[in-house]
Design a protein around this motif. Structure first.
Motif, PDB file in Angstrom:
ATOM      1  N   ARG A  43       2.021  -8.075   4.824  1.00  0.00           N
ATOM      2  CA  ARG A  43       2.213  -7.526   3.481  1.00  0.00           C
ATOM      3  C   ARG A  43       3.628  -7.015   3.260  1.00  0.00           C
ATOM      4  NH1 ARG A  43      -2.133  -7.229   0.319  1.00  0.00           N
ATOM      5  NH2 ARG A  43      -4.133  -7.620   1.325  1.00  0.00           N
ATOM      6  N   ASP A  44       4.109  -7.201   2.033  1.00  0.00           N
ATOM      7  CA  ASP A  44       5.385  -6.610   1.634  1.00  0.00           C
ATOM      8  C   ASP A  44       5.255  -5.092   1.720  1.00  0.00           C
ATOM      9  OD1 ASP A  44       7.139  -5.314  -0.567  1.00  0.00           O
ATOM     10  OD2 ASP A  44       7.996  -7.318  -0.329  1.00  0.00           O
ATOM     11  N   PRO A  45       6.155  -4.404   2.445  1.00  0.00           N
ATOM     12  CA  PRO A  45       5.983  -2.966   2.668  1.00  0.00           C
ATOM     13  C   PRO A  45       6.185  -2.110   1.430  1.00  0.00           C
ATOM     14  CG  PRO A  45       8.079  -3.711   3.555  1.00  0.00           C
ATOM     15  CD  PRO A  45       7.325  -4.936   3.150  1.00  0.00           C
ATOM     16  N   ILE A  46       6.772  -2.649   0.379  1.00  0.00           N
ATOM     17  CA  ILE A  46       6.968  -1.885  -0.851  1.00  0.00           C
ATOM     18  C   ILE A  46       5.930  -2.263  -1.904  1.00  0.00           C
ATOM     19  CG2 ILE A  46       8.582  -1.305  -2.706  1.00  0.00           C
ATOM     20  CD1 ILE A  46       9.345  -0.258   0.101  1.00  0.00           C
ATOM     21  N   ALA A  47       5.828  -3.530  -2.207  1.00  0.00           N
ATOM     22  CA  ALA A  47       4.924  -3.976  -3.271  1.00  0.00           C
ATOM     23  C   ALA A  47       3.466  -4.009  -2.828  1.00  0.00           C
ATOM     24  CB  ALA A  47       5.347  -5.349  -3.768  1.00  0.00           C
ATOM     25  N   GLY A  48       3.221  -4.250  -1.544  1.00  0.00           N
ATOM     26  CA  GLY A  48       1.864  -4.253  -1.029  1.00  0.00           C
ATOM     27  C   GLY A  48       1.180  -5.605  -1.044  1.00  0.00           C
ATOM     28  N   TRP A  49       1.785  -6.616  -1.678  1.00  0.00           N
ATOM     29  CA  TRP A  49       1.087  -7.900  -1.738  1.00  0.00           C
ATOM     30  C   TRP A  49       1.301  -8.698  -0.450  1.00  0.00           C
ATOM     31  CZ3 TRP A  49       4.651  -7.757  -6.269  1.00  0.00           C
ATOM     32  CH2 TRP A  49       5.942  -8.172  -5.957  1.00  0.00           C
ATOM     33  N   ASN A  50       0.440  -9.701  -0.238  1.00  0.00           N
ATOM     34  CA  ASN A  50       0.593 -10.598   0.894  1.00  0.00           C
ATOM     35  C   ASN A  50       1.843 -11.445   0.692  1.00  0.00           C
ATOM     36  OD1 ASN A  50      -1.752  -9.966   2.428  1.00  0.00           O
ATOM     37  ND2 ASN A  50      -3.008 -11.130   1.002  1.00  0.00           N
ATOM     38  N   SER A  51       2.773 -11.324   1.604  1.00  0.00           N
ATOM     39  CA  SER A  51       4.012 -12.087   1.493  1.00  0.00           C
ATOM     40  C   SER A  51       4.010 -13.319   2.385  1.00  0.00           C
ATOM     41  CB  SER A  51       5.205 -11.198   1.842  1.00  0.00           C
ATOM     42  OG  SER A  51       5.059 -10.671   3.157  1.00  0.00           O
ATOM     43  N   HIS A  52       3.161 -13.344   3.397  1.00  0.00           N
ATOM     44  CA  HIS A  52       3.218 -14.377   4.424  1.00  0.00           C
ATOM     45  C   HIS A  52       1.841 -14.463   5.079  1.00  0.00           C
ATOM     46  CE1 HIS A  52       5.398 -15.818   8.359  1.00  0.00           C
ATOM     47  NE2 HIS A  52       4.857 -16.824   7.706  1.00  0.00           N
ATOM     48  N   MET A  53       1.394 -15.658   5.441  1.00  0.00           N
ATOM     49  CA  MET A  53       0.096 -15.852   6.078  1.00  0.00           C
ATOM     50  C   MET A  53       0.164 -16.927   7.152  1.00  0.00           C
ATOM     51  SD  MET A  53      -2.795 -15.884   3.111  1.00  0.00           S
ATOM     52  CE  MET A  53      -3.199 -14.406   2.177  1.00  0.00           C
ATOM     53  N   LEU A  54      -0.632 -16.724   8.191  1.00  0.00           N
ATOM     54  CA  LEU A  54      -0.907 -17.751   9.185  1.00  0.00           C
ATOM     55  C   LEU A  54      -2.394 -18.068   9.111  1.00  0.00           C
ATOM     56  CD1 LEU A  54       1.050 -16.290  12.250  1.00  0.00           C
ATOM     57  CD2 LEU A  54       1.868 -17.946  10.551  1.00  0.00           C
ATOM     58  N   VAL A  55      -2.741 -19.342   9.127  1.00  0.00           N
ATOM     59  CA  VAL A  55      -4.132 -19.761   9.039  1.00  0.00           C
ATOM     60  C   VAL A  55      -4.404 -20.782  10.138  1.00  0.00           C
ATOM     61  CG1 VAL A  55      -5.947 -20.678   7.544  1.00  0.00           C
ATOM     62  CG2 VAL A  55      -4.018 -19.462   6.526  1.00  0.00           C
ATOM     63  N   ASP A  56      -5.419 -20.514  10.969  1.00  0.00           N
ATOM     64  CA  ASP A  56      -5.884 -21.450  11.994  1.00  0.00           C
ATOM     65  C   ASP A  56      -7.257 -21.957  11.575  1.00  0.00           C
ATOM     66  OD1 ASP A  56      -3.618 -20.866  13.445  1.00  0.00           O
ATOM     67  OD2 ASP A  56      -4.633 -19.541  14.863  1.00  0.00           O
ATOM     68  N   LEU A  57      -7.411 -23.268  11.493  1.00  0.00           N
ATOM     69  CA  LEU A  57      -8.646 -23.849  10.971  1.00  0.00           C
ATOM     70  C   LEU A  57      -9.256 -24.844  11.952  1.00  0.00           C
ATOM     71  CD1 LEU A  57      -7.053 -24.537   7.518  1.00  0.00           C
ATOM     72  CD2 LEU A  57      -8.981 -22.990   7.821  1.00  0.00           C
TER      73      LEU A  57
ATOM     74  N   GLN B 287     -16.354 -31.026  12.481  1.00  0.00           N
ATOM     75  CA  GLN B 287     -16.109 -32.246  13.258  1.00  0.00           C
ATOM     76  C   GLN B 287     -15.180 -31.992  14.449  1.00  0.00           C
ATOM     77  OE1 GLN B 287     -14.960 -35.471  10.459  1.00  0.00           O
ATOM     78  NE2 GLN B 287     -15.689 -34.111   8.839  1.00  0.00           N
ATOM     79  N   GLY B 288     -14.776 -30.709  14.621  1.00  0.00           N
ATOM     80  CA  GLY B 288     -13.900 -30.342  15.719  1.00  0.00           C
ATOM     81  C   GLY B 288     -12.428 -30.558  15.445  1.00  0.00           C
ATOM     82  N   ARG B 289     -12.084 -30.976  14.228  1.00  0.00           N
ATOM     83  CA  ARG B 289     -10.673 -31.180  13.878  1.00  0.00           C
ATOM     84  C   ARG B 289     -10.019 -29.827  13.615  1.00  0.00           C
ATOM     85  NH1 ARG B 289     -10.687 -34.986   8.854  1.00  0.00           N
ATOM     86  NH2 ARG B 289     -11.946 -33.240   8.127  1.00  0.00           N
ATOM     87  N   THR B 290      -8.740 -29.718  13.932  1.00  0.00           N
ATOM     88  CA  THR B 290      -8.032 -28.455  13.784  1.00  0.00           C
ATOM     89  C   THR B 290      -6.795 -28.621  12.910  1.00  0.00           C
ATOM     90  OG1 THR B 290      -6.693 -28.813  15.775  1.00  0.00           O
ATOM     91  CG2 THR B 290      -8.808 -27.667  16.050  1.00  0.00           C
ATOM     92  N   MET B 291      -6.326 -27.490  12.391  1.00  0.00           N
ATOM     93  CA  MET B 291      -5.106 -27.487  11.584  1.00  0.00           C
ATOM     94  C   MET B 291      -4.505 -26.081  11.627  1.00  0.00           C
ATOM     95  SD  MET B 291      -4.592 -28.339   7.503  1.00  0.00           S
ATOM     96  CE  MET B 291      -5.373 -29.938   7.665  1.00  0.00           C
ATOM     97  N   GLU B 292      -3.187 -26.012  11.797  1.00  0.00           N
ATOM     98  CA  GLU B 292      -2.457 -24.752  11.716  1.00  0.00           C
ATOM     99  C   GLU B 292      -1.628 -24.765  10.440  1.00  0.00           C
ATOM    100  OE1 GLU B 292      -0.194 -24.127  15.251  1.00  0.00           O
ATOM    101  OE2 GLU B 292      -1.969 -23.768  16.499  1.00  0.00           O
ATOM    102  N   VAL B 293      -1.725 -23.687   9.668  1.00  0.00           N
ATOM    103  CA  VAL B 293      -1.074 -23.620   8.362  1.00  0.00           C
ATOM    104  C   VAL B 293      -0.282 -22.319   8.272  1.00  0.00           C
ATOM    105  CG1 VAL B 293      -1.461 -23.645   5.868  1.00  0.00           C
ATOM    106  CG2 VAL B 293      -3.047 -24.871   7.375  1.00  0.00           C
ATOM    107  N   GLU B 294       0.888 -22.405   7.641  1.00  0.00           N
ATOM    108  CA  GLU B 294       1.689 -21.208   7.381  1.00  0.00           C
ATOM    109  C   GLU B 294       2.050 -21.181   5.902  1.00  0.00           C
ATOM    110  OE1 GLU B 294       5.674 -18.888   9.075  1.00  0.00           O
ATOM    111  OE2 GLU B 294       4.801 -20.578  10.179  1.00  0.00           O
ATOM    112  N   GLY B 295       1.877 -20.015   5.275  1.00  0.00           N
ATOM    113  CA  GLY B 295       2.101 -19.921   3.842  1.00  0.00           C
ATOM    114  C   GLY B 295       2.974 -18.749   3.454  1.00  0.00           C
TER     115      GLY B 295
END
Length: 351
Positions: free
Chosen positions: A275-289, A293-301
């Motif tokens: 989270r942005d330390p001033i505004a409080g919103w999510n500024s960055h995310m990591l997602v592991d999926l 079917q056992g398929r995987t994906m790593e995502v960064e946003g």
């Protein structure tokens, strides 16, 4: 994504439903899309209250120049407008200047049109489904009782903003939810212990502990898809189940890889937010999926632009990197006001 015939789209699902006499019974239709080159996100959201025979519709467009309604690129909301008897959602114009919606192909293709000539704003686009509507399994949070489906779509058309006509050609998602709610949607019916006992996995930064307090009406919904519609994901994040390091499990969603959809494996899929330390919103995310079917994906946003109707919680346009591709989508970060304020206070504390 499912072989269960009970969860398949039915022709009547293009119409309104009525499941109870609950005055808070609600049926929504929601449409979203983005224009990445302009950092624009757009929502059309329309809850209908069949037992009150009223509808609330709102249209908003945001970019990186304003967050609250008064500074958005466009914002219009009409509350509790009277609806005619037996409205047909397959071909309707919503009251008091609302948009028009017409079903072209059941479950798959729709045309939407809206115009606000006074403000030089208009929408004219089609949403064509990339897949059949995906209805989630019943009993999974956050839709324990209310039927719900999502659909990824290719949105093509135009937006007129301040008199300028802008092409739309990209990612969109629509959803539908219907059924009794027993009260305003964000009012939890559960009884819980004091704040300090609401955290399932204590530890880590205080702001993260506050974020994962249970019984707060907290919802997080994220999605992102490449512009070729071959790669992407969608799902709900269970922040209340997050561990002390902040990794939160995901459920009721999909993984799209090489053009093939799979259902998210909720025991192996997770998200970590920053989270942005001033505004409080999510500024960055990591997602592991991982899917069934056992398929995987790593995502960064990363957050590109955002809007907040109530001053707490946000909808954000997100730029995602996944499988060597750029994707676009949203982070819907839903809070109750006092809970969000406590989290932001903890995030800003200096001593």
């Amino acid at each position: 994504m499912t072989d269960d015939p009970a969860l398949a789209f039915k022709l009547e699902d293009d119409c309104y439903h009525q499941l109870s006499d609950d005055p808070y019974e609600t049926e929504t239709n929601w449409w979203s899309f983005n224009i990445p080159e302009r950092k624009i996100g757009c929502w059309i959201h329309t809850p209908y209250y069949p037992n009150r025979k009223t509808v609330t519709w709102r249209i908003f467009v945001w970019d990186d120049e304003g967050v609250e309604p008064g500074r958005l690129a466009y914002y219009k909301k009409v509350e509790e407008a009277p609806m005619p008897d037996n409205p047909d959602l397959r071909d309707i114009t919503f009251p008091q200047g609302g948009y028009s919606l017409k079903m072209i192909e059941p479950g798959m293709k729709y045309h939407l049109h809206y115009e606000d000539a006074e403000r030089g704003f208009a929408l004219d686009f089609t949403h064509t489904g990339v897949h059949a509507p995906h209805r989630f399994q019943p009993g999974e949070p956050p839709f324990i009782q209310t039927p719900h489906y999502d659909q990824l779509g290719h949105v093509v058309g135009t937006m007129t903003l301040r008199g300028e006509k802008i092409a739309i050609d990209g990612v969109g998602v629509r959803d539908r939810t219907w059924g009794p709610r027993g009260g305003p949607y964000q009012m939890s019916q559960k009884k819980h212990a004091p704040d300090s006992n609401r955290v399932k996995h204590p530890g880590g930064p205080l702001w993260r502990q506050i974020e994962r307090e249970r019984g707060r009406g907290r919802i997080e919904y994220i999605y992102g898809h490449s512009l070729d519609f071959q790669t992407g994901f969608l799902g709900f994040v269970r922040m209340q189940e997050a561990d002390a390091k902040g990794w939160a499990p995901m459920n009721v969603g999909w993984l799209l890889k090489d053009g093939v959809f799979g259902r998210i494996d909720k025991d192996k899929s997770r998200m970590l937010n920053f989270r942005d330390p001033i505004a409080g919103w999510n500024s960055h995310m990591l997602v592991d999926l991982t899917d069934d079917q056992g398929r995987t994906m790593e995502v960064e946003g990363q957050s590109v632009s955002r809007m907040s109707e109530g001053g707490y919680g946000l909808n954000q346009l997100m730029r995602w990197e996944m499988e060597g591709k750029i994707g676009w989508g949203e982070d819907q970060d839903v809070w109750v006001g006092d809970h969000y304020a406590r989290m932001v206070n903890a995030l800003r504390t200096t001593r």
